[in-house]
Design an enzyme around this catalytic site. Sequence first.
Site, PDB file in Angstrom:
ATOM      1  N   GLU A 191       0.802  -1.227   0.000  1.00 45.46           N
ATOM      2  CA  GLU A 191       0.000   0.000   0.000  1.00 45.46           C
ATOM      3  C   GLU A 191       0.834   1.275   0.000  1.00 45.46           C
ATOM      4  O   GLU A 191       0.394   2.312   0.508  1.00 45.46           O
ATOM      5  CB  GLU A 191      -0.975  -0.002   1.191  1.00 45.46           C
ATOM      6  CG  GLU A 191      -1.998  -1.122   1.112  1.00 45.46           C
ATOM      7  CD  GLU A 191      -2.906  -1.197   2.334  1.00 45.46           C
ATOM      8  OE1 GLU A 191      -2.683  -0.433   3.297  1.00 45.46           O
ATOM      9  OE2 GLU A 191      -3.828  -2.029   2.337  1.00 45.46           O
ATOM     10  N   GLU A 274      -5.719  -8.091  -0.977  1.00 50.91           N
ATOM     11  CA  GLU A 274      -6.091  -7.919   0.430  1.00 50.91           C
ATOM     12  C   GLU A 274      -7.515  -7.416   0.466  1.00 50.91           C
ATOM     13  O   GLU A 274      -7.871  -6.426  -0.187  1.00 50.91           O
ATOM     14  CB  GLU A 274      -5.174  -6.944   1.165  1.00 50.91           C
ATOM     15  CG  GLU A 274      -5.569  -6.778   2.652  1.00 50.91           C
ATOM     16  CD  GLU A 274      -4.644  -5.871   3.437  1.00 50.91           C
ATOM     17  OE1 GLU A 274      -3.413  -5.961   3.206  1.00 50.91           O
ATOM     18  OE2 GLU A 274      -5.131  -5.071   4.256  1.00 50.91           O
TER      19      GLU A 274
END
Length: 799
Positions: A191, A274
């Site tokens: 991320e 995810e």
Amino acid sequence: MGHRSLPFFCRVALSAALAVAGALGAAPGVQAAAPTSTTITVDGTDPGLTFDGVGAISGGGGNSRLLADYPPRQRNQLLDYLFKPGYGASLQTLKLEIGGDTNSTDGAEPSIEHTKGVVDCDNGYEWWLAEQAKARNPHIRFYGLAWGAPGWIDNGSGNFWTQDTIDYLMSWMGCAAKHHLTVDYLGGWNERGYDKTWYEHLKAALVSHGHGATKIVAADSDWSVADDMATDPAFKKAVDIVGVHYPCGYLGSFTSCPSTATAQALGKPLWASENGSEDANAGAPAVARAINRDYIDGRMTSYINWPVIAALYPNLSFSSDGMSIANQPWSGRYSIGTTTWVTAQTTQFAQPGWHYIDAASGYLGGNRAEGSFVTLKSPDKRDYSTVIETMDATAPQTARFAVSGGLSTGKVHVWATDLGSTRSADWFVHTQDITPSHGHYALTLKPGYVYTVTTTTGQGKGTATSPASAPLGLPYADTFQRPATTTSPKYFTDMNGAFQTVRCGGGRAGTCLRQMAASTPIRWTDEPYDAPYTIMGDGDWTNYTVSADTLFEQSSTIELLGRVNQQGRNNNGLNAYHLRVSDTGAWSLDKSDTNWNVTTLASGTATALGTGRWHTVSLTMQDTTLTAEIDGRVVGSATDGSFTNGQAGLGVTGYQTDEFDNFKLTPGTPAPPHVGPITSALPGTCVDDAGDSAVDGTAVQLWDCDGAASQVWTWSNGTLTHDGKCLDVTGQGTTDGTLVELWDCNGGPNQQWTPQPDGTLKGTQSGLCLDDPAAGVTNGTRLEIWDCNDGANQQWKLP
């Protein structure tokens, strides 16, 4: 045919079923509404993408930590529920954090290389977990991803996108090989964007180091990576799989899970690399939607849940997320979440390498509010499984199947999970077998269910059960001499840095606990205070002394932590007391809050302690009195009542490599009981015993504060009593909405409550908070437990 970009047609035919008014209970002459009927055409010759499996993540961070410290019997049961095929969640992919000595959500995972060139392939617990997963499922796939990295990368510049990081990842890959683990997939930086050239160099390094079969996933973030892949051929060639996070939204209901046209046109597999971040029970409906809708809406062929298990302390932010909850290793207590069973509705009926059937996947009645379905077929095109979810449906409906194209037209088996039930007996149940007639059959679908219709066999539901909850008693001691399951000592979980048992320094024999990260890591979180510390123990501890021997390896400040309570999200604060002691002899008694505001309660300077020598430091918390000792001499004290209970811990206020030994916790004098009303943060309302009754099962309710005897409670050692009865969670429930009542005191965890500094009361067994539903102020409103949310309807002032 692999992951070619194919048109997505869903042949969903709607047919109106006959309305039988009498059967539906309609009045004479009134026609009842016809239930939705959906025809699902299951043709083995129809195309679809390759299914890449359903998995979960251990990491990001520390969410699996306590699993290794469970008693062997319960530890094996939990591992079976996660990984054993035909038993529980039957996970098909395990995504592992590549530790970087830095907090990555609810803890820090240790690096294999704290300092450059010194590689220890046994560091941490991810290798142990991966080995356990592989032992249960030899076909499980492994996926590595970094959240942070050790501070020596790029000479401490903080730049992740360097050759140093690639070399570090190659060392990690080498460690995986030493543990006889094959890493199937490797990512970049979780991320935190991407560097196109770096990924190209990573691909070359994998090939040159003999890991050419490992596929690269990018960028574990959003869909923008697909845009760059579409315009940059070299970058596109380097990336094998497009992995995005939370394509259905974050912390929502996951009703819509789109990708982009650009991503779909790449001809690469698209993954929800995810998803989740959902409560093990309350989040199950969202997970059920997403596993299906990732493919229907976005052509994503893998769903990976964050995290794999909530094996972390309940004072951490995401303490109930995952497949199961396991936060009490000393008692062996655990609970299997319903997320396990909605996951099993896919993983036990289709394997990676199966293919979706596009024409047999879509929305019931063409309406996403009625539910969704996906169908997968085996590589030999004989078996098939259709997974159906009706999370948002409001009435029964019918699915009519028509099977052809070489697929089996024999008996089908129906498994179901009723997410409207709190009874485990209603989850993942083999409900019936159906024999098709010429390939046709029908199934009635109830609202709030997940169904799987399959021609396969071999499924099962684990039968292991958890022992009862129990406190971790005091006194407690750890000399760090006995090897733990992993390189972290038993029950200690690191929040920053890396605390590892090593050979003692300072001329002391045996092993000691050392903070190993010698420089600030490349961080993932953004907390304003990121110093290393590690915590352990029972959040119900109240009056006790924490002590430890300490060795300053260099000029630095160590700390003992006490009454460690709620942590701010991503370690952005901690409710706790700290005794900080420097090698210079300077000391302070401090308290911190969940925003890392630190208040010094007392301070001073004792005789300089120096470096290279051992000293004993202790912090005593007795009611509101805090006392600091160094080498058996009281150096100061303070009075503060902010925190009444919590865990213990050790720390270093900077990235120095100091040591600890002979960690001890000694009980103090129990606090006296407190008697009086329990008032709500909603003005003028109190917790009330309905009718001032002492009968088991009496309702506990909200009522205007009137000073009546029904509102007099006694608070003592984690229990609330009225007329000799305990405030009890009905039926030992652990799900949102479970009512509370009065019951004979039995010492059970459903009768234990931990006050939080924000005024909430957290149930020891459930981890949920005492709650006034919908912030009602009507007299007689029944109280319940619910996910802790800091609302005024969950804030109480104890006697």
